[in-house]
Design a protein around this motif. Structure first.
Motif, PDB file in Angstrom:
ATOM      1  N   GLY A 138       0.683  -1.166  -0.002  1.00 33.79           N
ATOM      2  CA  GLY A 138       0.064   0.140   0.173  1.00 33.79           C
ATOM      3  C   GLY A 138       0.556   1.184  -0.001  1.00 33.79           C
ATOM      4  O   GLY A 138       0.583   2.285  -0.640  1.00 33.79           O
ATOM      5  N   ALA A 139       1.891   1.291   0.854  1.00 37.32           N
ATOM      6  CA  ALA A 139       2.920   2.479   0.686  1.00 37.32           C
ATOM      7  C   ALA A 139       3.595   2.614  -0.613  1.00 37.32           C
ATOM      8  O   ALA A 139       3.665   3.591  -0.991  1.00 37.32           O
ATOM      9  N   ILE A 140       3.867   1.628  -1.057  1.00 34.95           N
ATOM     10  CA  ILE A 140       4.648   1.528  -2.585  1.00 34.95           C
ATOM     11  C   ILE A 140       3.608   1.918  -3.437  1.00 34.95           C
ATOM     12  O   ILE A 140       4.028   2.942  -4.333  1.00 34.95           O
ATOM     13  N   THR A 141       2.573   1.510  -3.363  1.00 35.56           N
ATOM     14  CA  THR A 141       1.247   1.960  -4.362  1.00 35.56           C
ATOM     15  C   THR A 141       1.150   3.395  -4.334  1.00 35.56           C
ATOM     16  O   THR A 141       1.129   4.228  -5.351  1.00 35.56           O
ATOM     17  N   SER A 142       1.012   3.940  -3.042  1.00 32.74           N
ATOM     18  CA  SER A 142       0.546   5.242  -2.920  1.00 32.74           C
ATOM     19  C   SER A 142       1.871   6.048  -3.075  1.00 32.74           C
ATOM     20  O   SER A 142       1.367   7.335  -4.031  1.00 32.74           O
ATOM     21  N   CYS A 143       3.106   5.773  -3.200  1.00 33.38           N
ATOM     22  CA  CYS A 143       4.181   6.368  -3.469  1.00 33.38           C
ATOM     23  C   CYS A 143       4.270   6.586  -4.915  1.00 33.38           C
ATOM     24  O   CYS A 143       4.450   7.660  -5.653  1.00 33.38           O
ATOM     25  N   LEU A 144       4.081   5.583  -5.761  1.00 28.58           N
ATOM     26  CA  LEU A 144       4.072   5.513  -6.840  1.00 28.58           C
ATOM     27  C   LEU A 144       2.897   6.354  -7.580  1.00 28.58           C
ATOM     28  O   LEU A 144       3.041   7.119  -8.677  1.00 28.58           O
ATOM     29  N   LEU A 145       1.848   6.395  -6.897  1.00 21.97           N
ATOM     30  CA  LEU A 145       0.716   7.143  -7.447  1.00 21.97           C
ATOM     31  C   LEU A 145       0.854   8.644  -7.400  1.00 21.97           C
ATOM     32  O   LEU A 145       0.767   9.641  -8.393  1.00 21.97           O
ATOM     33  N   ILE A 146       1.556   9.193  -6.324  1.00 21.77           N
ATOM     34  CA  ILE A 146       1.568  10.514  -6.042  1.00 21.77           C
ATOM     35  C   ILE A 146       2.908  11.167  -6.762  1.00 21.77           C
ATOM     36  O   ILE A 146       2.980  11.986  -7.480  1.00 21.77           O
ATOM     37  N   VAL A 147       3.994  10.204  -7.051  1.00 22.26           N
ATOM     38  CA  VAL A 147       5.109  10.428  -7.993  1.00 22.26           C
ATOM     39  C   VAL A 147       4.569  10.862  -9.563  1.00 22.26           C
ATOM     40  O   VAL A 147       4.754  11.683 -10.110  1.00 22.26           O
ATOM     41  N   GLY A 148       3.512   9.907  -9.944  1.00 24.29           N
ATOM     42  CA  GLY A 148       3.066   9.830 -10.862  1.00 24.29           C
ATOM     43  C   GLY A 148       2.065  11.101 -11.291  1.00 24.29           C
ATOM     44  O   GLY A 148       2.128  11.974 -12.390  1.00 24.29           O
ATOM     45  N   PHE A 149       1.421  11.319 -10.087  1.00 19.91           N
ATOM     46  CA  PHE A 149       0.561  12.634 -10.135  1.00 19.91           C
ATOM     47  C   PHE A 149       1.150  13.896 -10.365  1.00 19.91           C
ATOM     48  O   PHE A 149       1.066  14.791 -11.346  1.00 19.91           O
ATOM     49  N   VAL A 150       2.325  14.009  -9.289  1.00 18.35           N
ATOM     50  CA  VAL A 150       3.306  15.028  -9.614  1.00 18.35           C
ATOM     51  C   VAL A 150       3.990  15.202 -10.897  1.00 18.35           C
ATOM     52  O   VAL A 150       4.090  16.282 -11.369  1.00 18.35           O
ATOM     53  N   TYR A 151       4.275  14.190 -11.430  1.00 18.97           N
ATOM     54  CA  TYR A 151       5.118  14.378 -12.622  1.00 18.97           C
ATOM     55  C   TYR A 151       4.227  14.966 -13.731  1.00 18.97           C
ATOM     56  O   TYR A 151       4.438  15.580 -14.515  1.00 18.97           O
ATOM     57  N   TYR A 152       2.991  14.248 -13.706  1.00 15.78           N
ATOM     58  CA  TYR A 152       1.987  14.608 -14.858  1.00 15.78           C
ATOM     59  C   TYR A 152       1.733  16.189 -14.370  1.00 15.78           C
ATOM     60  O   TYR A 152       1.653  16.728 -15.682  1.00 15.78           O
TER      61      TYR A 152
END
Length: 176
Positions: free
Chosen positions: A66-80
């Protein structure tokens, strides 16, 4: 029996000591009941030794995922977000881990916390159990064992609980 389907019955056994509760659980397991058919209730924490009522938990694995998934989602969101609307600030690159590291860390921890909460609720059985079977009222100092068994094994399970030292054994409720 309606439609040839076996009905599950629930028995409640009140025990006075940890030793009698362990003996009752061992007796039930020896009679072929699984650990999923046994629930333990008490007014204080009850911790059995390893091998008595082992129910494996996947809490740590699920929380890390869950932590890894939320980290990847937020990195993707910020990058986008940063590449969709490029704004150069102070000579820094458009997408920089250093400028958004705190956001990544905090959202990662939020994901771990929410995953922990969700998994705790799931493992406690609040979402999976039959709601028609209420949690029994437990007197202070008593360890209550609730057992799910089939109609044809009712007498055998009741006798096993009595042999193990149950003060009171009673039938709770039928479930279709």
């Amino acid at each position: 029996m309606s439609g040839g389907k076996d009905l599950s019955l629930y028995l409640r056994a009140d025990l006075q000591t940890m030793e009698t509760a362990m003996a009752a659980i061992q007796e039930l397991k020896a009679n072929g009941l699984s650990e999923q058919d046994v629930d333990v209730f008490s007014d204080r924490p009850v911790e059995f030794p390893r091998g008595v009522l082992d129910r494996p938990s996947r809490m740590s694995l699920v929380v890390v995922l869950g932590a890894i998934t939320s980290c990847l989602l937020i990195v993707g969101f910020v990058y986008y977000t940063q590449t969709n609307y490029p704004l150069v600030t102070g000579g820094m690159p458009i997408f920089s881990f250093w400028s958004t590291g705190v956001v990544f860390f905090e959202i990662t921890m939020l994901g771990a916390i929410l995953t922990t909460l969700g998994r705790f609720i799931w493992e406690s059985g609040l979402l999976r159990r039959d709601r028609r079977i209420p949690v029994p009222d437990v007197a202070p100092g008593v360890i209550c064992i609730r057992v799910r068994c089939q109609q044809d094994r009712l007498k055998n399970v009741s006798e096993s609980l009595s042999r193990a030292g149950a003060v009171k054994v009673e039938k709770l409720l039928e479930s279709a």
